[in-house]
Design a protein around this motif. Structure first.
Motif: not given
Length: 669
Positions: A249-278
Motif C-alpha cells: 500500500v505504501a509503495v502504491g501510494l507513493v507511486g500514485i502521488v509521485s507519478c505526475g511529478a516524475v513523469l511527463d504523463v501528457e507527453g509520454a502516456f499511454p505507452g509502457w510508462v503508464a504502468l506506473w500509476p496503474v
C-alpha cells in the motif's frame, strides 16, 4: 473516473442476491486521492497527474468484480439492465455540466471558440469526445490550440466505451463457462489477459509514432482497464502475507502521488510508462486485503476521503470548466496559490451541490422506477444537450453559399463599393470562422486509392459531368471555393485533394517532415488517374509574409507534366495570395480604424508574376486574382462587406466564392 462507489457495486450485487459484498472503503478513498491529484495538478502545476489512469483501472476493477460474482452465483448478467443503471447514473450529471459549459460559452467565450464547443458538446454527450480530440490534436488545419472547457470529457468517453464493451466480453466469458469446464475466474482471466496483451502491445507501438493520437485512443487504453479486471479476479483468490501488505500500500501510494511529478504523463502516456500509476493502484488494492488493513489503507478510509469520494465524479466534471473559464475571463494562463485555492473551493462547492441536488436524488428516484425510467432519463439528458447546441449552431452559422446584395465581396470592385458601409455585419461570422476550410460535398478518402489528408467530392449532375480536381496545399484548397458556385450551377464534378503544407510541386520545400508530402503526392497521382479530370487547378507560387519575395513551387513543371500525362487534363495554375506577418482578421476586429490594417500591395507581392513562364505551355493557363484580393492596390481585412482573410495568409470561403464570376471565363470548356 467512475461515479459508482464500491458501496454502489455492492448494492448492485445485493439487488440480485442476498449475499453481502464486503465494502472496500479504502478504494473509495483511493478514488478520492486520484481526483485530488487531478485537480491539484491541473490548477497549480499545469501538468497531468496520472490520476485519470487510476480511475480507468478502478472502474474496470469494480465492474468486473460485480459481474464475476454474478457468474459464480450462476445469475443472469442482465446486460440491458446494467447499461441502463450505469449510464443513467452518469449521463444526467454530464448533461448538466455540458449545458452549463455551453451557457457560459455563449456568455463569455469569444465567438471563434463557439464551434469547437458545439462539436465537443455533442461528442461528449455521446461518449466520443476522445475521437473528437484525437482528430483535432493532429490537425494541420486547426486554427487555434486554445484549450477546450470540455477537453476532460475524453476520459469519460473512453470509460463509457468500455462500459459498453466490457459486459459483452464478460457475457462471452459466461458463455464459455456454460459450454466448457472452465471456471468463471479462468474464463474472465483468459479474455482480459488477451485484451491486456493486445492493447498493451498496440499502445507501446503507437505511442512513440503518434503520441497525441494515442493519448485519446481507446485501443491504446484498454490494457489499463484489462489490468483492473485481472486484479478483480486475483484479489478474491490471493491475499498477500500480512508483512507485505503495508509495504504494498505504501509503495502504491507513493507511486500514485509521485507519478505526475516524475513523469511527463501528457507527453509520454499511454505507452509502457503508464504502468506506473496503474501498477501502483494495483498494489494499493492488493495490499488492502485481509482482516486487518494497513494504516495507509485506514487513512484512505477516513471520513474526509470518503466525503471527497462521494463528490468525486461531480468534482471531475466541474473543476476543468471552472479553470478554463477563469482563464478566458481573466486572459491569464496559470492561477497563483491563492487564486488556485479559490478555484478549487468553487469547484468543491459546485461538486457538492451537483451531488446533493442532482446525482443522488436522480439516482434514488430512478432506482425506485426501474429500467424503463432509466432509459428515458438517458434519452432526455441527451436531447437536452443536443437540441440547444444544434439550434444555437444553426442560428449562428449561415451555412449558405449565397452572398446577397449586402455582401458583394469581390463584386464590389465592379460597383465601386470596396469600402462601402452596409446594413448587415460582415461575413463570415466569427462562429463560421472557427472552421473556415473549404470542404464541399462528401469525404472521398474511402473512394479513391490510398488515404488523402483531405479529400472531398461534390458530385456532378450525371456520369458525363465536367470534372475538376483541385490539388495542392491549403492555399490550393481555399481556391476550390471560387469553383464551387460554377460547379453547382453547371453540374460539374468537383474534387478537392489537399494536404496542408504540401504544394503540388514534386520537390519538398521543408514545410512538412521529409517524405510526408512525397507520399501524399504519390497517392494523389493515383487518385487523379482514377478520377480522370478534365481540369486540374492548383496554386503554383508561394509568397512570403509581408515581403515581395515570391517563387514558383519547387518541381511544379515536372508535376504538371506528370498530371497531364496521367489524365490529359488542362491545368489552371493560380498565383498565391499575399501573406502577412500579422493576423489580418484579428487586426480588422481589434483596430480602432480599418486603415491601421491596410497594406499596399506593392509591399507584399512581387512586381512580376513568377508563373508567367507557364503561359507558353500547351493546355496550361495561369490566373492572377490578386487585383480582387487586394483591390485598388491595397490589401484590407474587409472588402465589399466580406472578411478577406481569416488569419495571416488564408482567404475566407465567402470571399473566395465572391470571386467566382471573375474566373468563369477562364475555365477551358
Amino acid at each position: 473516473m467512475t461515479v459508482l462507489t464500491t458501496a454502489g457495486a455492492a448494492r448492485e450485487d445485493e439487488s440480485s442476491s442476498a449475499a453481502a459484498v464486503v465494502r472496500r472503503a479504502d478504494l473509495d478513498g483511493l478514488r478520492a486521492l486520484a481526483i485530488a491529484l487531478v485537480v491539484v495538478y491541473h490548477v497549480w502545476v499545469g501538468r497531468v497527474s496520472g490520476g485519470v489512469d487510476v480511475f480507468l483501472f478502478l472502474s474496470a476493477f469494480f465492474l468486473t468484480g460485480s459481474f464475476l460474482r454474478r457468474m459464480e452465483r450462476r445469475e443472469s448478467l442482465r446486460l440491458g439492465s446494467y447499461w441502463a443503471r450505469r449510464f443513467s447514473s452518469l449521463v444526467p450529471a454530464a448533461a448538466a455540466t455540458i449545458l452549463g459549459v455551453v451557457t457560459i460559452t455563449a456568455l463569455v467565450y469569444p465567438p471563434e471558440r463557439w464551434r469547437a464547443v458545439w462539436n465537443e458538446a455533442v461528442g461528449s454527450i455521446f461518449y466520443v469526445q476522445n475521437r473528437v480530440l484525437a482528430d483535432s490534436a493532429v490537425d494541420y488545419y486547426a486554427r487555434s490550440d486554445q484549450t477546450s472547457p470540455l477537453q476532460h470529457f475524453w476520459s469519460l468517453a473512453v470509460q463509457g466505451q468500455v462500459f459498453l464493451l466490457w459486459p459483452i466480453l464478460l457475457a462471452v466469458a459466461a458463455l464459455i463457462v456454460s459450454r466448457t469446464r472452465l471456471s468463471p475466474a479462468a474464463a474472465v482471466s483468459t479474455i482480459f489477459a488477451t485484451v491486456f496483451a493486445a492493447s498493451f502491445a498496440y499502445s507501446v507501438v503507437i505511442t512513440p509514432i503518434s503520441q497525441q493520437t494515442a493519448y485519446f485512443d481507446t485501443g491504446a487504453r484498454l490494457w489499463e482497464f484489462a489490468l483492473g479486471s485481472l486484479i478483480a479476479v486475483l484479489v478474491t483468490r490471493v491475499t498477500l502475507p500480512a508483512v507485505w501488505r503495508p509495504i504494498a500500500v505504501a509503495v502504491g501510494l507513493v507511486g500514485i502521488v509521485s507519478c505526475g511529478a516524475v513523469l511527463d504523463v501528457e507527453g509520454a502516456f499511454p505507452g509502457w510508462v503508464a504502468l506506473w500509476p496503474v501498477a501502483s493502484a494495483a498494489l494499493v488494492v492488493m495490499g488492502g486485503t485481509g482482516r486487518t488493513q494497513p494504516a495507509a489503507s485506514r487513512m484512505l478510509s477516513s471520513a474526509p476521503m470518503l466525503w471527497l469520494a462521494r463528490i468525486s465524479y461531480a468534482l471531475y466534471l466541474g473543476h476543468w470548466p471552472v479553470l478554463i473559464t477563469w482563464g478566458v475571463v481573466t486572459d491569464a494562463t496559470r492561477p497563483g496559490l491563492f487564486t488556485g485555492g479559490v478555484l478549487i473551493g468553487i469547484s468543491l462547492l459546485l461538486a457538492w451541490a451537483m451531488t446533493r441536488l442532482l446525482i443522488e436524488p436522480v439516482d434514488a428516484a430512478l432506482r425506485r422506477r426501474g429500467t424503463a425510467a432509466r432509459v428515458i432519463a438517458i434519452v432526455v439528458s441527451v436531447v437536452l444537450v443536443v437540441a440547444p447546441v444544434l439550434t444555437w449552431r444553426h442560428l449562428q452559422t449561415t451555412g449558405s453559399t449565397e452572398l446577397g446584395p449586402e455582401h458583394p465581396g469581390a463584386s464590389a470592385v465592379l460597383t465601386g463599393e470596396v469600402t462601402a458601409q452596409f446594413d448587415e455585419p460582415p461575413r463570415p461570422s466569427a462562429a463560421d470562422l472557427a472552421w473556415p476550410w473549404f470542404e464541399p460535398g462528401k469525404d472521398c478518402r474511402d473512394d479513391l486509392a490510398g488515404a488523402q489528408e483531405t479529400c472531398f467530392h461534390l458530385a456532378g449532375s450525371d456520369a458525363d459531368s465536367f470534372r475538376v480536381a483541385v490539388v495542392g496545399n491549403s492555399h490550393s484548397q481555399q481556391w476550390g471555393g471560387v469553383l464551387e458556385p460554377l460547379a453547382l450551377e453547371q453540374g460539374w464534378d468537383l474534387f478537392v485533394l489537399a494536404a496542408g503544407g504540401c504544394p503540388v510541386g514534386l520537390d519538398d520545400d521543408g514545410t512538412r517532415p521529409p517524405g510526408v508530402c512525397a507520399s501524399w503526392r504519390e497517392v494523389v497521382m493515383e487518385s487523379l488517374a482514377t478520377i480522370r479530370p478534365d481540369l486540374i487547378v492548383t496554386v503554383g507560387s508561394a509568397s512570403s509574409p509581408s515581403t515581395t519575395d515570391e517563387h514558383v513551387s519547387a518541381g511544379l513543371d515536372r508535376a504538371i507534366q506528370q498530371m497531364q500525362e496521367l489524365t490529359g487534363a488542362d491545368v489552371l495554375v493560380l498565383r498565391d495570395n499575399p501573406r502577412f506577418e500579422f493576423d489580418m482578421y484579428e487586426c480588422g476586429e481589434q483596430a480602432d480604424t480599418v486603415s491601421e490594417c491596410e497594406v499596399p500591395l506593392v509591399d507584399v507581392q512581387a512586381e512580376t508574376n513568377p508563373l508567367a513562364e507557364f503561359d507558353a505551355w500547351d493546355a496550361v493557363s495561369t490566373v492572377d486574382l490578386t487585383p480582387l484580393v487586394c483591390p485598388e492596390g491595397v490589401c484590407r481585412p474587409v472588402v465589399g462587406n466580406i472578411r478577406v482573410y481569416f488569419d495571416d495568409n488564408h482567404l475566407t470561403i465567402d470571399y473566395v466564392r465572391s470571386m467566382s464570376w471573375a474566373i468563369s471565363e477562364m475555365i477551358p470548356s
